[in-house]
Design an enzyme around this catalytic site. Structure first.
Site, PDB file in Angstrom:
ATOM      1  N   CYS A 138     137.119 -59.843  17.349  1.00 18.80           N
ATOM      2  CA  CYS A 138     137.428 -60.061  18.540  1.00 18.80           C
ATOM      3  C   CYS A 138     135.979 -60.270  19.726  1.00 18.80           C
ATOM      4  O   CYS A 138     135.122 -59.341  19.087  1.00 18.80           O
ATOM      5  CB  CYS A 138     138.187 -58.789  19.302  1.00 18.80           C
ATOM      6  N   LEU A 139     135.983 -61.031  20.258  1.00 16.69           N
ATOM      7  CA  LEU A 139     134.742 -61.417  21.220  1.00 16.69           C
ATOM      8  C   LEU A 139     134.754 -60.187  22.105  1.00 16.69           C
ATOM      9  O   LEU A 139     133.421 -60.173  22.483  1.00 16.69           O
ATOM     10  CB  LEU A 139     134.966 -62.818  22.036  1.00 16.69           C
TER      11      LEU A 139
ATOM     12  N   GLN B 173     140.169 -61.134  28.945  1.00 17.01           N
ATOM     13  CA  GLN B 173     138.776 -60.993  28.426  1.00 17.01           C
ATOM     14  C   GLN B 173     137.695 -61.582  29.498  1.00 17.01           C
ATOM     15  O   GLN B 173     136.361 -61.149  29.512  1.00 17.01           O
ATOM     16  CB  GLN B 173     138.539 -61.649  27.168  1.00 17.01           C
TER      17      GLN B 173
ATOM     18  N   HIS C 156     147.406 -61.709  18.624  1.00 17.96           N
ATOM     19  CA  HIS C 156     146.180 -61.031  19.055  1.00 17.96           C
ATOM     20  C   HIS C 156     145.988 -61.413  20.683  1.00 17.96           C
ATOM     21  O   HIS C 156     145.832 -60.266  21.417  1.00 17.96           O
ATOM     22  CB  HIS C 156     144.951 -61.324  18.223  1.00 17.96           C
ATOM     23  N   GLU C 157     146.099 -62.502  20.993  1.00 18.36           N
ATOM     24  CA  GLU C 157     145.863 -63.015  22.325  1.00 18.36           C
ATOM     25  C   GLU C 157     147.024 -62.394  23.561  1.00 18.36           C
ATOM     26  O   GLU C 157     146.609 -61.822  24.296  1.00 18.36           O
ATOM     27  CB  GLU C 157     145.595 -64.519  22.407  1.00 18.36           C
TER      28      GLU C 157
ATOM     29  N   HIS D   1     146.185 -59.040  24.049  1.00 21.80           N
ATOM     30  CA  HIS D   1     145.035 -58.966  25.193  1.00 21.80           C
ATOM     31  C   HIS D   1     145.859 -58.873  26.744  1.00 21.80           C
ATOM     32  O   HIS D   1     145.533 -58.121  27.702  1.00 21.80           O
ATOM     33  CB  HIS D   1     144.355 -59.996  25.185  1.00 21.80           C
TER      34      HIS D   1
ATOM     35  N   GLY E 106     139.995 -67.869  19.782  1.00 27.44           N
ATOM     36  CA  GLY E 106     140.872 -67.778  20.896  1.00 27.44           C
ATOM     37  C   GLY E 106     140.506 -66.956  21.924  1.00 27.44           C
ATOM     38  O   GLY E 106     139.211 -66.277  21.766  1.00 27.44           O
TER      39      GLY E 106
HETATM   40  O1  K1U Z   1     140.643 -62.598  21.463  1.00 32.19           O
HETATM   41  C1  K1U Z   1     139.449 -62.706  20.895  1.00 32.19           C
HETATM   42  O2  K1U Z   1     138.469 -61.986  20.994  1.00 32.19           O
HETATM   43  C2  K1U Z   1     139.113 -64.046  20.078  1.00 32.19           C
HETATM   44  C3  K1U Z   1     139.011 -63.811  18.423  1.00 32.19           C
HETATM   45  C4  K1U Z   1     140.634 -64.132  17.988  1.00 32.19           C
HETATM   46  C5  K1U Z   1     140.959 -63.713  16.695  1.00 32.19           C
HETATM   47  C6  K1U Z   1     140.098 -63.596  15.423  1.00 32.19           C
HETATM   48  C7  K1U Z   1     140.565 -63.405  14.165  1.00 32.19           C
HETATM   49  C8  K1U Z   1     141.948 -62.736  14.368  1.00 32.19           C
HETATM   50  C9  K1U Z   1     142.598 -63.003  15.311  1.00 32.19           C
HETATM   51  C10 K1U Z   1     142.236 -63.312  16.639  1.00 32.19           C
HETATM   52  C11 K1U Z   1     138.169 -64.435  17.782  1.00 32.19           C
HETATM   53  O3  K1U Z   1     137.946 -65.359  17.754  1.00 32.19           O
HETATM   54  S1  K1U Z   1     136.852 -63.475  16.848  1.00 32.19           S
HETATM   55  C12 K1U Z   1     135.924 -64.471  16.199  1.00 32.19           C
HETATM   56  C13 K1U Z   1     136.344 -65.278  15.276  1.00 32.19           C
HETATM   57  O4  K1U Z   1     135.875 -66.502  15.141  1.00 32.19           O
HETATM   58  C14 K1U Z   1     137.073 -65.094  14.053  1.00 32.19           C
HETATM   59  C15 K1U Z   1     137.161 -63.574  13.384  1.00 32.19           C
HETATM   60  C16 K1U Z   1     137.680 -63.243  12.114  1.00 32.19           C
HETATM   61  C17 K1U Z   1     138.420 -64.226  11.528  1.00 32.19           C
HETATM   62  C18 K1U Z   1     138.625 -65.581  12.068  1.00 32.19           C
HETATM   63  C19 K1U Z   1     137.717 -66.153  13.436  1.00 32.19           C
HETATM   64 ZN    ZN Z   2     140.259 -60.186  21.294  1.00 32.74          ZN
END
Ligand code: K1U
Ligand code: ZN
Length: 169
Positions: free
Chosen positions: A92-93, A51, A134-135, A138, A46
Site C-alpha cells: 500500500c502506498l 489516500q 484493496h482500493e 480505502h 492503484g
Molecule cells: O492503494 C494503494 O496504496 C496502491 C497499492 C495497490 C495494491 C498493490 C498490491 C496489491 C493490492 C493493491 C500499490 O500499488 S502498492 C505498490 C505496488 O506497486 C505493488 C505491491 C505489491 C504487489 C504489486 C504491486
Molecule cells: Zn492502499
C-alpha cells in the site's frame, strides 16, 4: 497536472468513509489526472481518493506491464464476488515498505462510472481483482493492515510513526 501528497498510516484521515461523487465535472477530471500522475510517479498499481485526502468515491488503477492502461472507477459498486478466495501478497502506498497476505475474492464484478460519466461493468480477475478490492476498502476507510493480527498491526503502526518522525527531522 500535479503530484498529490499521499496520506501515511496511521493518519486518522485514512479511516474516513468516502461520499458519492455527485457530478463528474472539471474538478473531478483534474483530480483524476492528478491521481493518475501521482500513482504512476509512486510506482503504484492503484490509488484511492481517500489516500490523497479527498473523501469521494473515486479510484484509479493500472495493472498493465506497460503502465499504459489506466482504469478510472467513480462510485464503484461490487455487484458480484466469487465464492473462491485466496491469500494474496499486498502492499500500500500509504504503508510504504510493508507487504503481507490478505484473503480476497478471486474474481469480482464492479459497476462504476468512468471519467466521462459513462456507466460500465468491469469483470476483474487476478491482480486487477485484488487491486479493486484493496482500493474499494480505502473508500470505506479500511487499510489492508486491518486484516492482519493486532500484534502485527501494532508493530507496523509503531514502525510507521518512527519513520515519519525520522523524516520530519
Ligand atoms: O492503494 C494503494 O496504496 C496502491 C497499492 C495497490 C495494491 C498493490 C498490491 C496489491 C493490492 C493493491 C500499490 O500499488 S502498492 C505498490 C505496488 O506497486 C505493488 C505491491 C505489491 C504487489 C504489486 C504491486
Ligand atoms: Zn492502499
Amino acid at each position: 497536472m500535479a503530484l498529490l501528497p499521499i496520506l501515511c498510516y496511521p493518519d486518522p484521515k485514512l479511516h474516513r468513509v468516502a461520499k458519492v461523487v455527485v457530478s463528474i465535472d472539471a474538478r473531478i477530471q483534474t483530480l483524476v489526472a492528478n491521481m493518475l500522475e501521482t500513482m504512476y510517479d509512486a510506482k503504484g498499481i492503484g490509488l484511492a481518493a481517500t489516500q490523497v485526502d479527498v473523501h469521494e468515491r473515486l479510484i484509479v488503477i493500472d495493472v498493465s506491464e506497460e503502465r499504459d492502461t489506466p482504469l478510472v472507477l467513480i462510485n464503484p459498486e461490487l455487484v458480484w464476488t466469487s465464492p473462491e478466495t485466496h491469500l494474496n501478497e499486498e502492499g500500500c502506498l500509504s504503508v510504504p515498505g510493508i507487504y503481507d497476505g490478505v484473503e480476497r475474492h478471486d474474481a469480482v464484478h464492479v459497476r462504476a462510472l468512468d471519467e466521462q460519466g459513462k456507466a460500465r461493468t468491469i469483470e476483474a480477475t487476478q491482480l486487477l481483482a485484488v487491486c479493486v478490492q484493496h482500493e474499494m476498502d480505502h473508500l470505506m476507510g479500511k487499510v489492508f493492515v486491518e486484516y492482519l493480527s493486532p500484534l502485527k498491526r501494532n508493530r507496523i503502526k509503531k514502525k510507521m510513526i518512527k519513520a515519519q518522525r525520522e523524516d520530519a527531522k
